[in-house]
Design an enzyme around this catalytic site. Structure first.
Site, mmCIF file in Angstrom:
data_model
loop_
_atom_site.group_PDB
_atom_site.id
_atom_site.type_symbol
_atom_site.label_atom_id
_atom_site.label_comp_id
_atom_site.label_asym_id
_atom_site.label_seq_id
_atom_site.Cartn_x
_atom_site.Cartn_y
_atom_site.Cartn_z
ATOM 1 N N ARG A 46 -0.341 -1.884 -13.178
ATOM 2 C CA ARG A 46 -0.985 -1.775 -14.500
ATOM 3 C C ARG A 46 -0.060 -1.197 -15.540
ATOM 4 O O ARG A 46 -0.002 -1.657 -16.662
ATOM 5 C CB ARG A 46 -2.252 -0.924 -14.383
ATOM 6 C CG ARG A 46 -3.398 -1.761 -13.870
ATOM 7 C CD ARG A 46 -4.645 -0.971 -13.760
ATOM 8 N NE ARG A 46 -5.111 -0.513 -15.052
ATOM 9 C CZ ARG A 46 -6.176 0.262 -15.206
ATOM 10 N NH1 ARG A 46 -6.835 0.656 -14.150
ATOM 11 N NH2 ARG A 46 -6.558 0.649 -16.399
ATOM 12 N N LYS A 144 -9.899 -3.918 2.948
ATOM 13 C CA LYS A 144 -11.170 -3.269 3.159
ATOM 14 C C LYS A 144 -11.211 -1.953 2.382
ATOM 15 O O LYS A 144 -10.138 -1.467 2.042
ATOM 16 C CB LYS A 144 -11.392 -3.017 4.658
ATOM 17 C CG LYS A 144 -10.171 -2.421 5.355
ATOM 18 C CD LYS A 144 -10.293 -1.079 6.007
ATOM 19 C CE LYS A 144 -10.772 0.081 5.270
ATOM 20 N NZ LYS A 144 -9.910 1.274 5.312
ATOM 21 N N LYS A 178 -2.899 -4.206 15.735
ATOM 22 C CA LYS A 178 -2.216 -3.277 16.648
ATOM 23 C C LYS A 178 -2.006 -3.964 18.003
ATOM 24 O O LYS A 178 -2.900 -4.636 18.505
ATOM 25 C CB LYS A 178 -3.011 -1.976 16.787
ATOM 26 C CG LYS A 178 -3.067 -1.234 15.445
ATOM 27 C CD LYS A 178 -3.521 0.174 15.565
ATOM 28 C CE LYS A 178 -3.748 0.783 14.186
ATOM 29 N NZ LYS A 178 -2.758 1.731 13.759
ATOM 30 N N GLU A 212 -7.864 11.574 13.214
ATOM 31 C CA GLU A 212 -6.690 11.773 12.362
ATOM 32 C C GLU A 212 -6.514 13.257 12.097
ATOM 33 O O GLU A 212 -7.499 14.009 12.051
ATOM 34 C CB GLU A 212 -6.901 11.065 11.019
ATOM 35 C CG GLU A 212 -7.045 9.572 11.138
ATOM 36 C CD GLU A 212 -7.094 8.920 9.754
ATOM 37 O OE1 GLU A 212 -6.039 8.581 9.238
ATOM 38 O OE2 GLU A 212 -8.206 8.795 9.192
ATOM 39 N N ASP A 231 -15.025 3.776 5.276
ATOM 40 C CA ASP A 231 -13.560 3.687 5.339
ATOM 41 C C ASP A 231 -13.090 3.242 6.727
ATOM 42 O O ASP A 231 -12.114 2.503 6.846
ATOM 43 C CB ASP A 231 -12.970 5.068 4.998
ATOM 44 C CG ASP A 231 -11.454 5.052 4.879
ATOM 45 O OD1 ASP A 231 -10.921 4.104 4.281
ATOM 46 O OD2 ASP A 231 -10.798 5.994 5.376
ATOM 47 N N HIS A 236 -12.801 -0.723 11.110
ATOM 48 C CA HIS A 236 -11.989 -0.502 12.311
ATOM 49 C C HIS A 236 -12.833 -0.250 13.567
ATOM 50 O O HIS A 236 -12.628 -0.879 14.595
ATOM 51 C CB HIS A 236 -11.034 0.683 12.123
ATOM 52 C CG HIS A 236 -10.176 0.582 10.894
ATOM 53 N ND1 HIS A 236 -9.714 -0.610 10.406
ATOM 54 C CD2 HIS A 236 -9.676 1.535 10.056
ATOM 55 C CE1 HIS A 236 -8.981 -0.395 9.320
ATOM 56 N NE2 HIS A 236 -8.951 0.900 9.088
ATOM 57 N N LYS A 336 -11.351 12.831 9.865
ATOM 58 C CA LYS A 336 -10.106 13.373 9.313
ATOM 59 C C LYS A 336 -10.025 14.854 9.680
ATOM 60 O O LYS A 336 -11.045 15.492 9.940
ATOM 61 C CB LYS A 336 -10.080 13.195 7.802
ATOM 62 C CG LYS A 336 -10.089 11.710 7.415
ATOM 63 C CD LYS A 336 -9.309 11.448 6.162
ATOM 64 C CE LYS A 336 -9.288 9.975 5.797
ATOM 65 N NZ LYS A 336 -8.208 9.204 6.415
HETATM 66 C C1 BG6 Z 1 -7.182 3.088 6.689
HETATM 67 C C2 BG6 Z 1 -8.059 4.130 6.087
HETATM 68 O O1 BG6 Z 1 -7.850 1.858 6.786
HETATM 69 O O2 BG6 Z 1 -6.754 3.493 7.977
HETATM 70 C C3 BG6 Z 1 -7.362 5.489 6.056
HETATM 71 O O3 BG6 Z 1 -8.428 3.747 4.776
HETATM 72 C C4 BG6 Z 1 -6.819 5.840 7.413
HETATM 73 O O4 BG6 Z 1 -8.253 6.507 5.602
HETATM 74 C C5 BG6 Z 1 -6.008 4.695 7.991
HETATM 75 O O5 BG6 Z 1 -6.003 6.994 7.288
HETATM 76 C C6 BG6 Z 1 -5.601 4.960 9.409
HETATM 77 O O6 BG6 Z 1 -4.744 3.939 9.846
HETATM 78 P P1 BG6 Z 1 -3.685 4.195 10.991
HETATM 79 O O7 BG6 Z 1 -3.154 2.861 11.343
HETATM 80 O O8 BG6 Z 1 -2.658 5.121 10.415
HETATM 81 O O9 BG6 Z 1 -4.469 4.838 12.095
#
Ligand code: BG6
Length: 485
Positions: A46, A144, A178, A212, A231, A236, A336
């Site tokens: 932008r 996503k 993956k 995470e 998210d 996932h 998280k």
């Molecule tokens: C993303 C999420 O899709 O996946 C993030 O938006 C997350 O919040 C991430 O941290 C994790 O991906 P990976 O491959 O690092 O486990």
């Protein structure tokens, strides 16, 4: 082989996703000489960013340990393929200018990659169509989360589908890229020994964990409107569930695979208000210690509304109403600021019907098959064996299938694989419209319940395993979460 020339038009080039994952993946493909000689990255942002290339170089170099001398030469060749372009998706005039850039190279496949909030997808698709930029050969990649509930997801899809056919649309879920996820498919469908046991007769429960240690980092403003369920859960976690639970497809083609995945989503037991209360746990991290450092709580993060009820953790018990899975709970969790980073799918087999041995650690003796996606990749099968020596005592042992690519210097990233699939036009690992809608359809009651509920998320200490209610969720069924390590 990725032979055909292409233009990758990237919307949102300076965003977190583009700099952290997508563009490093493109660089890796270039580094490994997997791209055709004729390609361009048309990077749109932008506002003009003079330091775009510097920031990108830094991100790429920090991600991979490329050999120093080669990397410089490769980087210099890489940037020759990049065209930067100042662009506002809400500004109709900008699309005409974009057309001029795209038209400089006729007869190449154009890939529009939308790494922007999904509320813009409809606008961008119609802007491209009005300016006659997309052709029947163009592809569009959608990041996503697409939408924020069933209604908005349906609407966004309708808008995009006005200008792109389903075979042109690549809805990306990078967990499907993956290596271990694909290995799971091979393990299930290329070996007689597993598929014959893959059902309610032999399997007790299946657990999927994505934990995470990171907090919301620089994405607080985005994340605070999204939360863990949208998210990570909607995409996932449910996609991994589909891969584990689907029936064998008749062939390994995009639609045959996706036909089976969507059946799983449609067979998920619908949650009533009561069920959401009993089977879904949401949490939000408070301050604590993460990776040895004191970290602040979610509500104190910059960019987060101090009264936010956004969840940073979600755990749920999911049931699939079909013959294969009747009575087998699937426990899913993600969060998280948890103890450590891990992603595992653990298949817990039932105990033997009658044990003739004296098992000292009864809980740990049932077979387990562990698919580990993160931080390292590998598959382990836990078995029982005799302990050497006099008498017959039984102990648990492990058969490990560590993929040989782990010995290689650099493990290909999920985005690398998926970007390659977009370029070579293979939709197998991308989410079809009906899957996306079925996933939202199942989640909607949870979102509605939370919206109306007076009770917010339960707080958990950063660096812990999440809220106490998540432990209780399994304890009620006489089970424990797996200890990922
Ligand atoms: C993303 C999420 O899709 O996946 C993030 O938006 C997350 O919040 C991430 O941290 C994790 O991906 P990976 O491959 O690092 O486990």
């Amino acid at each position: 082989p990725l032979n055909e020339p292409f233009d990758l038009v990237l919307f949102g080039s300076t965003g977190d996703l583009a700099t952290r994952k997508l563009l490093p993946a493109l660089f890796s493909l270039h580094f490994d000489e997997r791209l055709p000689s004729d390609w361009r990255l048309i990077a749109l942002f932008r506002r003009q960013h003079d330091d775009f290339l510097d920031a990108l170089q830094k991100s790429i170099m920090s991600k991979h340990s490329f050999d120093d001398k080669t990397v410089k030469t490769k980087w210099n060749a890489f940037i020759k393929h990049i065209v930067t372009f100042s662009f506002d998706a809400t500004e109709p005039g900008n699309y005409g200018e974009l057309k001029q850039v795209v038209d400089q190279k006729p007869n190449v496949n154009t890939i529009f990659y939308l790494a922007t909030p999904s509320a813009l997808y409809g606008k961008i698709a119609s802007g491209l169509a009005k300016a006659h930029i997309n052709t029947p050969n163009s592809r569009i990649v959608l990041e996503k989360p697409i939408g924020s509930n069933l209604e908005s997801a349906v609407k966004i899809n309708q808008l995009v589908c006005r200008h792109f056919k389903e075979h042109q649309i690549f809805r990306i879920d990078h967990y499907l890229g993956k290596e271990t996820v694909q290995n799971l498919l091979v393990l299930r469908f290329a070996n007689t020994i597993f598929e014959s046991q893959w059902n309610q007769k032999y399997i007790d429960n299946i657990q999927i964990t994505i934990s995470e240690t990171l907090g919301v980092e620089e994405r607080a403003e985005f994340y605070d409107h999204v939360g863990a369920l949208r998210d990570m859960g909607q995409n996932h976690l449910l996609q991994l569930l589909c891969i584990v639970a689907m029936e064998p497809p008749a062939r390994f083609t995009p639609d045959a695979v996706r036909d089976e995945k969507v059946k799983v989503l449609r067979a998920l037991r619908t949650l009533t208000d009561q069920d959401v209360h009993k089977k879904v746990v949401r949490g939000q991290y408070a301050s604590g210690i993460s990776n040895g450092n004191a970290v602040e709580g979610y509500l104190d993060e910059e960019g987060v509304d101090p009264s936010s009820e956004t969840e940073t953790y979600v755990a749920m018990k999911v049931e699939i109403d079909n013959w294969r899975w009747a009575g087998v709970p699937f426990y899913l969790r993600t969060g998280k600021r948890l103890v450590h980073r891990a992603c595992e799918i653990v298949v817990h087999f039932k105990e033997v019907p009658h044990s003739i041995f004296d098992l000292q650690h009864k809980n740990t003796m049932a077979n387990k098959l562990v698919f580990r996606l993160q931080p390292d990749e590998g598959i382990r099968l836990m078995l029982c064996e005799k302990k050497r020596g006099p008498g017959v005592s039984v102990r648990s042992t492990e058969l490990s299938l560590s993929p040989d690519y782990l010995n290689r210097k650099r493990v290909p990233d999920a985005y690398e694989r998926l970007l390659g699939d977009v370029i070579s036009n293979n939709q197998t690992l991308f989410v079809r419209q009906d899957e996306l809608i079925a996933a939202w359809d199942w989640l909607d009651p949870i979102l509605k319940h939370w919206d109306e509920s007076e009770q917010g998320p339960e707080s958990y200490i950063a660096g812990s395993w999440g809220p106490a209610a998540a432990t209780l969720l399994l304890a009620k069924d006489g089970r424990l979460w797996d200890e990922t390590c």
